[in-house]
Motif scaffolding. Structure first.
Motif, PDB file in Angstrom:
ATOM      1  N   LYS A 129      44.426  21.722  27.083  1.00 20.24           N
ATOM      2  CA  LYS A 129      44.612  20.565  26.204  1.00 20.24           C
ATOM      3  C   LYS A 129      46.082  20.194  26.088  1.00 20.24           C
ATOM      4  O   LYS A 129      46.445  19.012  26.089  1.00 20.24           O
ATOM      5  CB  LYS A 129      44.046  20.869  24.813  1.00 20.24           C
ATOM      6  CG  LYS A 129      42.538  20.818  24.714  1.00 20.24           C
ATOM      7  CD  LYS A 129      42.090  21.105  23.286  1.00 20.24           C
ATOM      8  CE  LYS A 129      40.577  21.048  23.164  1.00 20.24           C
ATOM      9  NZ  LYS A 129      40.127  21.376  21.781  1.00 20.24           N
ATOM     10  N   CYS A 130      46.925  21.206  25.980  1.00 21.24           N
ATOM     11  CA  CYS A 130      48.363  20.957  25.850  1.00 21.24           C
ATOM     12  C   CYS A 130      48.898  20.238  27.088  1.00 21.24           C
ATOM     13  O   CYS A 130      49.627  19.246  26.986  1.00 21.24           O
ATOM     14  CB  CYS A 130      49.100  22.276  25.634  1.00 21.24           C
ATOM     15  SG  CYS A 130      50.884  22.084  25.375  1.00 21.24           S
ATOM     16  N   LEU A 131      48.532  20.730  28.263  1.00 16.50           N
ATOM     17  CA  LEU A 131      48.982  20.089  29.502  1.00 16.50           C
ATOM     18  C   LEU A 131      48.417  18.676  29.620  1.00 16.50           C
ATOM     19  O   LEU A 131      49.106  17.752  30.066  1.00 16.50           O
ATOM     20  CB  LEU A 131      48.565  20.931  30.704  1.00 16.50           C
ATOM     21  CG  LEU A 131      49.285  22.279  30.854  1.00 16.50           C
ATOM     22  CD1 LEU A 131      48.667  23.092  31.981  1.00 16.50           C
ATOM     23  CD2 LEU A 131      50.781  22.076  31.101  1.00 16.50           C
ATOM     24  N   CYS A 132      47.171  18.509  29.213  1.00 14.87           N
ATOM     25  CA  CYS A 132      46.554  17.184  29.273  1.00 14.87           C
ATOM     26  C   CYS A 132      47.262  16.218  28.327  1.00 14.87           C
ATOM     27  O   CYS A 132      47.563  15.080  28.696  1.00 14.87           O
ATOM     28  CB  CYS A 132      45.071  17.285  28.928  1.00 14.87           C
ATOM     29  SG  CYS A 132      44.173  15.737  29.177  1.00 14.87           S
ATOM     30  N   CYS A 157      41.366  26.121  36.162  1.00 11.87           N
ATOM     31  CA  CYS A 157      40.040  25.566  36.464  1.00 11.87           C
ATOM     32  C   CYS A 157      39.334  26.285  37.606  1.00 11.87           C
ATOM     33  O   CYS A 157      38.101  26.274  37.678  1.00 11.87           O
ATOM     34  CB  CYS A 157      40.135  24.069  36.751  1.00 11.87           C
ATOM     35  SG  CYS A 157      40.934  23.622  38.301  1.00 11.87           S
ATOM     36  N   MET A 158      40.085  26.924  38.495  1.00 10.87           N
ATOM     37  CA  MET A 158      39.452  27.574  39.645  1.00 10.87           C
ATOM     38  C   MET A 158      39.216  29.066  39.449  1.00 10.87           C
ATOM     39  O   MET A 158      38.284  29.630  40.026  1.00 10.87           O
ATOM     40  CB  MET A 158      40.315  27.378  40.897  1.00 10.87           C
ATOM     41  CG  MET A 158      40.363  25.960  41.416  1.00 10.87           C
ATOM     42  SD  MET A 158      41.433  25.812  42.869  1.00 10.87           S
ATOM     43  CE  MET A 158      40.536  26.794  44.072  1.00 10.87           C
ATOM     44  N   ARG A 168      37.005  20.427  32.500  1.00 17.36           N
ATOM     45  CA  ARG A 168      37.047  18.965  32.386  1.00 17.36           C
ATOM     46  C   ARG A 168      38.418  18.505  31.887  1.00 17.36           C
ATOM     47  O   ARG A 168      38.950  17.495  32.351  1.00 17.36           O
ATOM     48  CB  ARG A 168      35.948  18.489  31.436  1.00 17.36           C
ATOM     49  CG  ARG A 168      35.905  16.974  31.275  1.00 17.36           C
ATOM     50  CD  ARG A 168      34.693  16.542  30.475  1.00 17.36           C
ATOM     51  NE  ARG A 168      34.697  17.060  29.121  1.00 17.36           N
ATOM     52  CZ  ARG A 168      33.866  17.985  28.662  1.00 17.36           C
ATOM     53  NH1 ARG A 168      32.961  18.518  29.458  1.00 17.36           N
ATOM     54  NH2 ARG A 168      33.927  18.398  27.412  1.00 17.36           N
ATOM     55  N   MET A 169      38.994  19.262  30.962  1.00 18.91           N
ATOM     56  CA  MET A 169      40.320  18.929  30.459  1.00 18.91           C
ATOM     57  C   MET A 169      41.363  19.048  31.574  1.00 18.91           C
ATOM     58  O   MET A 169      42.293  18.238  31.667  1.00 18.91           O
ATOM     59  CB  MET A 169      40.678  19.855  29.294  1.00 18.91           C
ATOM     60  CG  MET A 169      41.820  19.375  28.426  1.00 18.91           C
ATOM     61  SD  MET A 169      41.463  17.837  27.558  1.00 18.91           S
ATOM     62  CE  MET A 169      40.099  18.353  26.509  1.00 18.91           C
ATOM     63  N   CYS A 170      41.205  20.045  32.426  1.00 17.44           N
ATOM     64  CA  CYS A 170      42.107  20.197  33.575  1.00 17.44           C
ATOM     65  C   CYS A 170      41.986  18.993  34.510  1.00 17.44           C
ATOM     66  O   CYS A 170      42.988  18.476  35.012  1.00 17.44           O
ATOM     67  CB  CYS A 170      41.782  21.480  34.333  1.00 17.44           C
ATOM     68  SG  CYS A 170      42.201  23.003  33.458  1.00 17.44           S
ATOM     69  N   ALA A 171      40.751  18.567  34.749  1.00 18.51           N
ATOM     70  CA  ALA A 171      40.524  17.412  35.626  1.00 18.51           C
ATOM     71  C   ALA A 171      41.194  16.168  35.061  1.00 18.51           C
ATOM     72  O   ALA A 171      41.820  15.384  35.792  1.00 18.51           O
ATOM     73  CB  ALA A 171      39.024  17.176  35.805  1.00 18.51           C
ATOM     74  N   ARG A 172      41.078  15.992  33.757  1.00 16.51           N
ATOM     75  CA  ARG A 172      41.697  14.818  33.125  1.00 16.51           C
ATOM     76  C   ARG A 172      43.219  14.879  33.249  1.00 16.51           C
ATOM     77  O   ARG A 172      43.883  13.863  33.493  1.00 16.51           O
ATOM     78  CB  ARG A 172      41.281  14.751  31.656  1.00 16.51           C
ATOM     79  CG  ARG A 172      41.618  13.429  30.987  1.00 16.51           C
ATOM     80  CD  ARG A 172      41.097  13.397  29.565  1.00 16.51           C
ATOM     81  NE  ARG A 172      39.657  13.518  29.513  1.00 16.51           N
ATOM     82  CZ  ARG A 172      38.823  12.521  29.773  1.00 16.51           C
ATOM     83  NH1 ARG A 172      39.298  11.339  30.129  1.00 16.51           N
ATOM     84  NH2 ARG A 172      37.525  12.700  29.692  1.00 16.51           N
ATOM     85  N   ALA A 173      43.782  16.072  33.083  1.00 17.47           N
ATOM     86  CA  ALA A 173      45.232  16.228  33.224  1.00 17.47           C
ATOM     87  C   ALA A 173      45.674  15.923  34.654  1.00 17.47           C
ATOM     88  O   ALA A 173      46.702  15.262  34.874  1.00 17.47           O
ATOM     89  CB  ALA A 173      45.647  17.645  32.831  1.00 17.47           C
ATOM     90  N   ASP A 193      42.146  21.564  46.664  1.00 18.23           N
ATOM     91  CA  ASP A 193      41.177  22.658  46.523  1.00 18.23           C
ATOM     92  C   ASP A 193      40.582  22.681  45.115  1.00 18.23           C
ATOM     93  O   ASP A 193      39.381  22.924  44.941  1.00 18.23           O
ATOM     94  CB  ASP A 193      41.852  23.999  46.821  1.00 18.23           C
ATOM     95  CG  ASP A 193      42.309  24.106  48.265  1.00 18.23           C
ATOM     96  OD1 ASP A 193      41.567  23.643  49.151  1.00 18.23           O
ATOM     97  OD2 ASP A 193      43.407  24.629  48.508  1.00 18.23           O
ATOM     98  N   ALA A 194      41.437  22.427  44.121  1.00 21.11           N
ATOM     99  CA  ALA A 194      40.946  22.387  42.740  1.00 21.11           C
ATOM    100  C   ALA A 194      39.981  21.224  42.547  1.00 21.11           C
ATOM    101  O   ALA A 194      38.938  21.362  41.895  1.00 21.11           O
ATOM    102  CB  ALA A 194      42.123  22.259  41.774  1.00 21.11           C
ATOM    103  N   LEU A 195      40.322  20.089  43.123  1.00 21.22           N
ATOM    104  CA  LEU A 195      39.453  18.917  43.022  1.00 21.22           C
ATOM    105  C   LEU A 195      38.095  19.194  43.658  1.00 21.22           C
ATOM    106  O   LEU A 195      37.051  18.812  43.114  1.00 21.22           O
ATOM    107  CB  LEU A 195      40.135  17.721  43.695  1.00 21.22           C
ATOM    108  CG  LEU A 195      39.344  16.419  43.782  1.00 21.22           C
ATOM    109  CD1 LEU A 195      38.879  15.962  42.406  1.00 21.22           C
ATOM    110  CD2 LEU A 195      40.198  15.331  44.440  1.00 21.22           C
ATOM    111  N   SER A 196      38.113  19.875  44.776  1.00 22.58           N
ATOM    112  CA  SER A 196      36.853  20.229  45.445  1.00 22.58           C
ATOM    113  C   SER A 196      35.995  21.098  44.534  1.00 22.58           C
ATOM    114  O   SER A 196      34.787  20.883  44.402  1.00 22.58           O
ATOM    115  CB  SER A 196      37.144  20.980  46.747  1.00 22.58           C
ATOM    116  OG  SER A 196      38.028  20.245  47.563  1.00 22.58           O
ATOM    117  N   SER A 197      36.629  22.081  43.907  1.00 25.73           N
ATOM    118  CA  SER A 197      35.905  22.987  43.020  1.00 25.73           C
ATOM    119  C   SER A 197      35.328  22.246  41.818  1.00 25.73           C
ATOM    120  O   SER A 197      34.166  22.446  41.438  1.00 25.73           O
ATOM    121  CB  SER A 197      36.850  24.101  42.555  1.00 25.73           C
ATOM    122  OG  SER A 197      36.227  24.961  41.635  1.00 25.73           O
TER     123      SER A 197
END
Length: 333
Positions: A129-132, A157-158, A168-173, A193-197
């Protein structure tokens, strides 16, 4: 004092205390070597950080300079609950838009990286959340990336988190950090790679974010190469067509068509199953999708290697369907 601070009704009195109570707690947090005292101090600060009026005051009093050595273990204390409270404080401070750029300048991204090494879900959620939050500022993405934000987000996230909400918060960030001026730096990390996961998560909101990320990537030659050079990335993109959201399917489909239209990615995409996506896109009653499909098939038909795939995948039936389009440009293509 820690027990008193749990009561949010006391926060205005504690913050506005004429004797400088908040400043004293922050100083004590930096001076003490006693785990119990430090835990109580961090508990007070974490509780007060939920009060919006306290955040700029805490930042101005140098709370970041105190938290950094605590997180690094400089107080000879390595307590999970203390680190959790540090993550909560930083997460709450990042809720203030006016502080986000300064937080990045204060190397908070690096502090979050240290805090995220803990495998406690609450701490990981606060870190994400902080990074986002910090990424939701026009000036922060380049500095955040240079400070290692992408690597931290991908690890969360991975590897570390098992929570769909945290992922989901990582994806938004990641989406917030992706811009034209940051894309080269992003592609040098494990971002794809993270996006794929993330694409394989059964969460509609996450799938929607991933579709946007893939679409942005597919508009850039280096991005298309990064996707097409990884079979799992292609599979992740194609898997987004399972979404129940028509909009997610359309955005994902646009990314697929971008891959099929360009020589650096078209054959790999077609070979992995992108032509099956074309069949679905052609039935979504989207004028943009119809044209994108027709254009992609037209360009593929000019390449001898890809032409054989068109025949084996039965793409001729899609062309017949597209001929019924009301758009002249689609029929011409």
């Amino acid at each position: 004092l820690a027990h008193i601070a749990y009561d949010h009704a006391t926060h205005p009195h504690l913050i506005l205390n004429p004797d400088g109570l908040l400043n004293s707690v922050i100083r004590a947090s930096g001076d003490t070597r006693d785990p119990t005292t430090l835990q109580a101090c961090c508990s007070v600060l974490a509780s007060l950080s939920f009060f919006p009026e306290s955040r700029e005051v805490m930042f101005g009093l140098g709370v970041i300079n105190v938290l950094e050595p605590i997180v690094q273990g400089g107080n000879n204390v390595n307590d999970a609950s203390i680190r959790q409270r540090c993550a909560t404080i930083l997460c709450n401070l990042s809720c203030e838009y006016n502080l986000r750029e300064e937080l990045v300048d204060e190397k908070v991204v690096g502090i979050i990286a240290l805090l995220s090494s803990a495998y406690t879900e609450f701490a990981l959620e606060d870190c994400a959340k902080c990074l986002c939050n910090m990424s939701c500022h026009s000036e922060t993405p380049p500095n955040m990336i240079s400070h290692g934000a992408i690597d931290t987000l991908t690890m969360i996230c991975m590897v570390r988190s098992s929570s769909d909400g945290t992922k989901r918060m990582c994806a938004r960030a990641l989406l917030n950090l992706m811009r034209d001026d940051t894309l080269p730096a992003i592609l040098s990390t494990s971002f794809v790679d993270a996006l794929s996961s993330l694409s394989f998560l059964d969460c509609e909101e996450t799938m929607d974010i991933c579709s946007e990320l893939f679409c942005v990537l597919s508009c850039d030659k280096a991005g298309r190469t990064a996707i097409s050079s990884r079979k799992r990335s292609l599979e992740g993109l194609l898997s987004l067509m399972r979404s129940r959201s028509r909009e997610t399917m359309i955005v994902s489909g646009k990314a697929v068509c971008n891959l099929l239209r360009n020589p650096e990615s078209q054959y790999q995409a077609a070979e992995t199953g992108a032509l099956l996506v074309i069949k679905v896109l052609a039935t979504l009653r989207s004028e943009d999708c119809e044209y994108s499909c027709a254009e992609a098939l037209a360009l593929l038909s000019q390449d001898p290697t890809s032409r054989s795939l068109l025949l084996t995948e039965g793409s001729a039936t899609v062309l017949v369907l597209l001929m019924d389009s009301t758009q002249r440009r689609t029929v011409v293509a």
